[in-house]
Structure formats: C-alpha cells, structure tokens
Enzyme design. Structure first.
Site, PDB file in Angstrom:
ATOM      1  N   GLU A 195      -2.374   7.488  -5.032  1.00  0.00           N
ATOM      2  CA  GLU A 195      -2.641   7.005  -6.196  1.00  0.00           C
ATOM      3  C   GLU A 195      -4.194   6.795  -6.648  1.00  0.00           C
ATOM      4  O   GLU A 195      -4.503   7.066  -7.911  1.00  0.00           O
ATOM      5  CB  GLU A 195      -2.308   5.530  -6.333  1.00  0.00           C
ATOM      6  CG  GLU A 195      -3.087   4.543  -5.432  1.00  0.00           C
ATOM      7  CD  GLU A 195      -2.493   3.124  -5.614  1.00  0.00           C
ATOM      8  OE1 GLU A 195      -3.559   2.330  -5.919  1.00  0.00           O
ATOM      9  OE2 GLU A 195      -1.435   3.009  -5.192  1.00  0.00           O
ATOM     10  N   ARG A 237       0.780  -1.136   0.185  1.00  0.00           N
ATOM     11  CA  ARG A 237       0.040   0.203   0.032  1.00  0.00           C
ATOM     12  C   ARG A 237       0.896   1.310  -0.108  1.00  0.00           C
ATOM     13  O   ARG A 237       1.979   1.211   0.741  1.00  0.00           O
ATOM     14  CB  ARG A 237      -0.972  -0.085   1.249  1.00  0.00           C
ATOM     15  CG  ARG A 237      -1.846  -1.028   1.187  1.00  0.00           C
ATOM     16  CD  ARG A 237      -2.872  -0.533   0.088  1.00  0.00           C
ATOM     17  NE  ARG A 237      -3.885  -1.553   0.018  1.00  0.00           N
ATOM     18  CZ  ARG A 237      -4.221  -2.624  -0.789  1.00  0.00           C
ATOM     19  NH1 ARG A 237      -3.018  -2.935  -1.656  1.00  0.00           N
ATOM     20  NH2 ARG A 237      -5.020  -3.531  -0.886  1.00  0.00           N
ATOM     21  N   HIS A 254      -0.016  -0.094  -9.747  1.00  0.00           N
ATOM     22  CA  HIS A 254      -0.647  -1.032  -8.750  1.00  0.00           C
ATOM     23  C   HIS A 254      -1.180  -2.377  -9.615  1.00  0.00           C
ATOM     24  O   HIS A 254      -2.259  -2.834  -9.601  1.00  0.00           O
ATOM     25  CB  HIS A 254      -1.892  -0.324  -8.179  1.00  0.00           C
ATOM     26  CG  HIS A 254      -2.458  -1.101  -6.900  1.00  0.00           C
ATOM     27  ND1 HIS A 254      -2.994  -0.118  -5.790  1.00  0.00           N
ATOM     28  CD2 HIS A 254      -2.597  -2.250  -6.469  1.00  0.00           C
ATOM     29  CE1 HIS A 254      -3.286  -1.162  -4.574  1.00  0.00           C
ATOM     30  NE2 HIS A 254      -2.882  -2.291  -5.333  1.00  0.00           N
TER      31      HIS A 254
END
Length: 331
Positions: free
Chosen positions: A262, A233, A294
């Site tokens: 993000e 994360r 991601h």
C-alpha cells in the site's frame, strides 16, 4: 523546537496544530517521507511520520545528516522504520503504543458486515433506482463462529462485539486474554480456527514471524463461504494467494483495510493515474471484495489520542524523559 510532520491528512492537520500550540512549532506536510522528500527535513531536530512513510537506511541517513534527532511516529505499528539503523545513527524513535481499540474493531466489523450483506452492491444499485434483491442475500451472524487471530486490545474489542451478536468464539494468540475467555472464547490452533470459523479477523502486528501468516495453505484451510477481514497490516496476507483463491470462487466476502504494497498508493489520489500493481487491480474487481484505504483508525477519538501521544513523545524527548512509547532511546 520546530517539528516537521510528514503525511498529514487534511482532517488531521488542525488537530496536530492545536495540540502543539503554545508548546512547539509544527509544520504539516501532505507528502510522505521518502528518499525523495527526506532532504526537506534538513534543519529540523524532530520529524513526525505516519505508518506509510518509509524510514529505511537511506532515509534515516539523510535525516541524521540534516540534523534530525527524533522520529515521532503517529501510529502503533513501526515495521516501516529500521530501528537498528536509527540506533546506530543515535536517533530517538517513539511511537504511539495505544489509542482507541474500538475504532479499528468497529471498522473491522463494518467491513465484515458490508461484504456479508452486500452493502456496496446494494447502494450502487439504488443510485440507479434498481431496487431488486437478487444477489444481495446475506446471513445471520448469530450462532455462527468468529475466529479472532490476535486477542490484544483490538481483538478483545472485536470479540465483545461478536459476543453481542451471539457468536461462538475461537481465538489464536501466543497468550490467552482472560477477558476473552470470560466471554466464552475457546483458544485453539490456527489450523482449527481457520477450518471452523465463518468469519476470520486479523489483529496481530506485522513482524518476520507473521509475514504472510495467511498464506496459500491457510486460505485453503478456510471454509469456502467464510468471510476474511484484515484491518491490521497488509503483509499478514499473501495477496497473490488470495487472488488465486478468489478466482476459484471461494469466500462469501473479503474486507481489506490494508494491503501489503500500500505504500505509495494508500492516502493518495491515484484516480487519474494507471495503477501498476496488478494484484491490487485484480482484488478490487471481485464483487465479494471490499478494499478501503487504511482508515480503520480514522476516528476523531483515535486520531486525537494519537496526536496527544505524539505531543507527549516530543515533550518527553525535550525534557529527557522516557516512556513506554520509546522504541529507540535517546543516546
């Protein structure tokens, strides 16, 4: 029942539609769930969301007003959902508590080795038929030290690969993983791990206690030539502090598959827009930094498992069952 799925990638859509076929109707949207898009869900009893959808108070209130009673999140992480508000509104919330740990662990190693061996720089050169080796020197991982912060399923998978490289293994977690210990991992303080590791990788969840776990002090404690990888994360790293350290010429390489701001950027095409996030804009300019969007989880195996678990969560909801995936039970 008809389910509205937000933030669905083009590769993901056929998997979702196939998994729900013959069970429930599903409508897939490429847009993410936000305050602006939440009204679209009016009339849908169930919505499915991705990790970059924002489910704060206003979004959840809009969903509840529109009749939504189930939120089925297609991820393990759920820090984007205000669970207290969902419970107060009488909504059921479920996530995917498990999917292939190998997808993330293998990608974390991909990032680490890519910055170590200067793969992006080398590939860009050869496209221009520049075959020089200047500036491409990496180093062996064999015999060096891997520091694994978070040794759950993904951390263990990463550790097994590190063991295969012949690395020394340091770990930090609230509890020791016996499988990692069997591989030779030595559990130490976070400070010692940072100071001694040649490669540091993060595999812990984001929660108040881990927000900016890697802050300015932690970054300063690391070796000047260390490699830092984050495929967990974005909020685990203080991005501004990282930029400050990179400006000082520190670190062999940094591989980031996640970024703390993000949401609203990752999974979207911003190539024709001006990105106003100065920190991210600076990060991507460093030659020893590799940023991806991601995608560590994004294998057919892992996404298939995520979709299957999401289908089960919906079926459990409609049939009155409760599983380990439920974060807020049906009231």
């Amino acid at each position: 029942m008809e389910i509205l799925a937000f933030g669905v990638q083009s590769d993901e859509k056929p998997l979702i539609e196939k998994a729900f076929a013959g069970r429930h109707e599903v409508r897939c949207l490429g847009v993410f769930l936000t305050e602006d898009t939440a009204p679209i869900a009016a009339g849908y009893e169930a919505v499915s969301t991705s990790v970059n959808c924002g489910l704060g108070h206003r979004v959840l209130q809009t969903l509840a007003t529109g009749g939504t009673q189930l939120v089925a999140q297609r991820s393990t992480g759920f820090n984007n959902i205000d669970l207290e508000v969902a419970e107060r509104l009488g909504m059921t919330v479920a996530r995917v508590s498990y999917y292939s740990p190998y997808s993330v662990a293998e990608f974390a190693w991909t990032l680490g080795m890519a910055v170590n061996r200067r793969i992006v720089r080398a590939a860009n050169r050869t496209r221009d038929f520049d075959f020089r080796l200047d500036g491409l020197m990496g180093r062996d991982m064999h015999g060096r030290t891997a520091g694994v912060i978070g040794t759950g399923k993904i951390g263990e998978a990463f550790t097994r690969i590190a063991h295969g490289f012949g690395m020394n293994l340091l770990g930090w977690d609230i509890t020791e993983n016996p499988s990692c210990v069997e591989l030779g991992m030595n559990y130490v303080s976070k400070e010692r791990l940072l100071a001694e590791s040649d490669l540091v990788t993060l595999h812990v969840p984001l929660m108040p206690g881990t927000q900016h776990l890697i802050d300015a002090d932690a970054l300063r404690a690391m070796k000047d030539d260390a490699i830092l990888v984050n495929s967990s994360r974005g909020g685990l790293i203080d991005s501004q502090a990282l930029v400050a350290q990179l400006r000082e010429g520190r670190f062999t390489g940094v591989g980031l598959d996640v970024y703390e701001a993000e949401a609203g950027l990752f999974f979207l095409d911003k190539s024709l827009e001006t990105v106003e996030d100065d920190t991210l804009a600076r990060l991507v300019t460093f030659p020893n930094v590799l940023v991806t969007s991601h995608q560590a989880y994004y294998t057919g195996d892992a996404v298939g498992q995520i979709v299957d678990a999401t289908v089960r969560n919906v079926l459990d909801y409609t049939e009155g069952r409760r599983s380990e995936n439920v974060l807020v039970p049906r009231s």
